[in-house]
Write a protein that holds these residues in place. Sequence first.
Motif, mmCIF file in Angstrom:
data_model
loop_
_atom_site.group_PDB
_atom_site.id
_atom_site.type_symbol
_atom_site.label_atom_id
_atom_site.label_comp_id
_atom_site.label_asym_id
_atom_site.label_seq_id
_atom_site.Cartn_x
_atom_site.Cartn_y
_atom_site.Cartn_z
ATOM 1 N N ASP A 1 -9.020 71.484 45.977
ATOM 2 C CA ASP A 1 -8.659 72.693 46.704
ATOM 3 C C ASP A 1 -7.174 72.999 46.555
ATOM 4 O O ASP A 1 -6.776 74.156 46.424
ATOM 5 C CB ASP A 1 -9.009 72.553 48.187
ATOM 6 C CG ASP A 1 -10.500 72.739 48.445
ATOM 7 O OD1 ASP A 1 -11.214 73.159 47.517
ATOM 8 O OD2 ASP A 1 -10.952 72.463 49.558
ATOM 9 N N ARG A 2 -6.323 71.981 46.603
ATOM 10 C CA ARG A 2 -4.886 72.200 46.434
ATOM 11 C C ARG A 2 -4.576 72.803 45.075
ATOM 12 O O ARG A 2 -3.793 73.756 44.967
ATOM 13 C CB ARG A 2 -4.156 70.865 46.618
ATOM 14 C CG ARG A 2 -2.614 70.945 46.704
ATOM 15 C CD ARG A 2 -1.935 70.912 45.333
ATOM 16 N NE ARG A 2 -2.414 69.907 44.446
ATOM 17 C CZ ARG A 2 -2.077 68.618 44.454
ATOM 18 N NH1 ARG A 2 -1.222 68.172 45.336
ATOM 19 N NH2 ARG A 2 -2.586 67.789 43.563
ATOM 20 N N ASP A 3 -5.198 72.273 44.031
ATOM 21 C CA ASP A 3 -4.933 72.777 42.692
ATOM 22 C C ASP A 3 -5.448 74.201 42.522
ATOM 23 O O ASP A 3 -4.791 75.030 41.875
ATOM 24 C CB ASP A 3 -5.565 71.858 41.647
ATOM 25 C CG ASP A 3 -4.856 70.511 41.553
ATOM 26 O OD1 ASP A 3 -3.782 70.364 42.171
ATOM 27 O OD2 ASP A 3 -5.383 69.608 40.879
ATOM 28 N N CYS B 1 0.131 83.216 50.181
ATOM 29 C CA CYS B 1 -0.453 82.035 50.818
ATOM 30 C C CYS B 1 -1.415 82.405 51.944
ATOM 31 O O CYS B 1 -2.495 81.822 52.068
ATOM 32 C CB CYS B 1 0.648 81.126 51.358
ATOM 33 S SG CYS B 1 1.633 80.331 50.078
ATOM 34 N N ASN B 2 -1.028 83.378 52.748
ATOM 35 C CA ASN B 2 -1.873 83.733 53.891
ATOM 36 C C ASN B 2 -3.173 84.392 53.460
ATOM 37 O O ASN B 2 -4.181 84.295 54.151
ATOM 38 C CB ASN B 2 -1.113 84.647 54.848
ATOM 39 C CG ASN B 2 -0.027 83.908 55.606
ATOM 40 O OD1 ASN B 2 0.174 82.712 55.407
ATOM 41 N ND2 ASN B 2 0.681 84.620 56.467
ATOM 42 N N ALA B 3 -3.162 85.059 52.304
ATOM 43 C CA ALA B 3 -4.393 85.666 51.801
ATOM 44 C C ALA B 3 -5.408 84.618 51.384
ATOM 45 O O ALA B 3 -6.613 84.881 51.352
ATOM 46 C CB ALA B 3 -4.072 86.568 50.614
ATOM 47 N N LEU B 4 -4.929 83.404 51.086
ATOM 48 C CA LEU B 4 -5.804 82.348 50.593
ATOM 49 C C LEU B 4 -6.090 81.269 51.622
ATOM 50 O O LEU B 4 -7.168 80.678 51.637
ATOM 51 C CB LEU B 4 -5.160 81.675 49.374
ATOM 52 C CG LEU B 4 -4.947 82.559 48.152
ATOM 53 C CD1 LEU B 4 -4.008 81.878 47.185
ATOM 54 C CD2 LEU B 4 -6.277 82.871 47.498
ATOM 55 N N GLY B 5 -5.124 81.003 52.477
ATOM 56 C CA GLY B 5 -5.223 79.854 53.361
ATOM 57 C C GLY B 5 -6.423 79.863 54.272
ATOM 58 O O GLY B 5 -7.009 78.815 54.564
ATOM 59 N N GLY B 6 -6.815 81.041 54.738
ATOM 60 C CA GLY B 6 -7.960 81.111 55.638
ATOM 61 C C GLY B 6 -9.286 80.775 54.997
ATOM 62 O O GLY B 6 -10.278 80.566 55.683
ATOM 63 N N GLY C 1 -2.725 78.937 57.425
ATOM 64 C CA GLY C 1 -3.656 78.398 56.449
ATOM 65 C C GLY C 1 -3.123 77.220 55.665
ATOM 66 O O GLY C 1 -3.856 76.595 54.906
ATOM 67 N N VAL C 2 -1.825 76.926 55.809
ATOM 68 C CA VAL C 2 -1.242 75.714 55.246
ATOM 69 C C VAL C 2 -0.466 75.025 56.358
ATOM 70 O O VAL C 2 -0.066 75.653 57.332
ATOM 71 C CB VAL C 2 -0.303 75.992 54.044
ATOM 72 C CG1 VAL C 2 -1.061 76.597 52.882
ATOM 73 C CG2 VAL C 2 0.864 76.879 54.466
ATOM 74 N N VAL D 1 -1.978 71.692 51.821
ATOM 75 C CA VAL D 1 -3.080 72.626 51.651
ATOM 76 C C VAL D 1 -4.346 71.969 52.178
ATOM 77 O O VAL D 1 -4.723 70.885 51.724
ATOM 78 C CB VAL D 1 -3.263 73.007 50.172
ATOM 79 C CG1 VAL D 1 -4.448 73.950 50.005
ATOM 80 C CG2 VAL D 1 -1.993 73.653 49.630
ATOM 81 N N PRO D 2 -4.997 72.592 53.167
ATOM 82 C CA PRO D 2 -6.212 71.980 53.723
ATOM 83 C C PRO D 2 -7.369 72.067 52.742
ATOM 84 O O PRO D 2 -7.257 72.650 51.677
ATOM 85 C CB PRO D 2 -6.473 72.819 54.972
ATOM 86 C CG PRO D 2 -5.933 74.158 54.623
ATOM 87 C CD PRO D 2 -4.711 73.892 53.789
ATOM 88 N N GLY D 3 -8.497 71.517 53.144
ATOM 89 C CA GLY D 3 -9.675 71.548 52.292
ATOM 90 C C GLY D 3 -10.038 70.164 51.813
ATOM 91 O O GLY D 3 -9.828 69.175 52.511
#
Length: 226
Positions: free
Chosen positions: A149-151, A215-220, A123-124, A142-144
């Motif tokens: 989105d990064r913040d 991170c993985n909980a959010l990246g998707g 996800g990153v 950080v994608p998006g």
Amino acid sequence: MGTIGMLKSAGVGAGDEVIVSAYGNVEVAEAVLAVRALPVFADIDGDTYCLDAGAAEAAVTSRTAAIVGVKRFGSPAGMGRLEELGRRRGLLVVEHREEADADPSAVARRRVHAAYLDGRLTGVRTPAACEGHGYQQYVVRVPGNGRPDRDAFAHAVRRRGVDCRVPVKTPVHRLPDFRREICLPETERAADETLALPIGGELSRRDLQRVVAACNALGGLLQPAF
């Protein structure tokens, strides 16, 4: 010898131009001004965050006297290409050291931690592989939709107990003392998307697992902007 001293000793001064990166290290641009030369900003390589040799060459003029490169976040990538450019165009190439080199055991430990994160984060976008990387900072993308989105991602990661920080909040060419209306797309994108995660040698395996889980909980939830 510091950057100012190296520029002075080479005779760089009033009327000269010095090509520098705008992605962090405002002290480099300040050093150029200190010898009464003009800092000229060129874009970075989007993978290494170092000054891009092609962009630097495109910025060369008859007044260019030097190029200042930085091993960003501990990555040595790019310095060799800048040195080749300097030899070919007859320009001084100065390396500005971002931080003092740590002892070998600390660097080795950070590399172990980086390898662990590289293999588990999703996800990153993890740092580009580079031989000799010292991982003074472990910087991901950080994608998006860029900065918003990064913040938001950084805020959510911190709420999960993981320390993180934005490595470069504002490019130097956007600061009041150096403001220029120039197009540096990779520099702007990096400033909007990058986030430094914990990498220090004092971290335990449990600490690293917490970083990955947060991170993985959010990246998707975030998809690259098109």
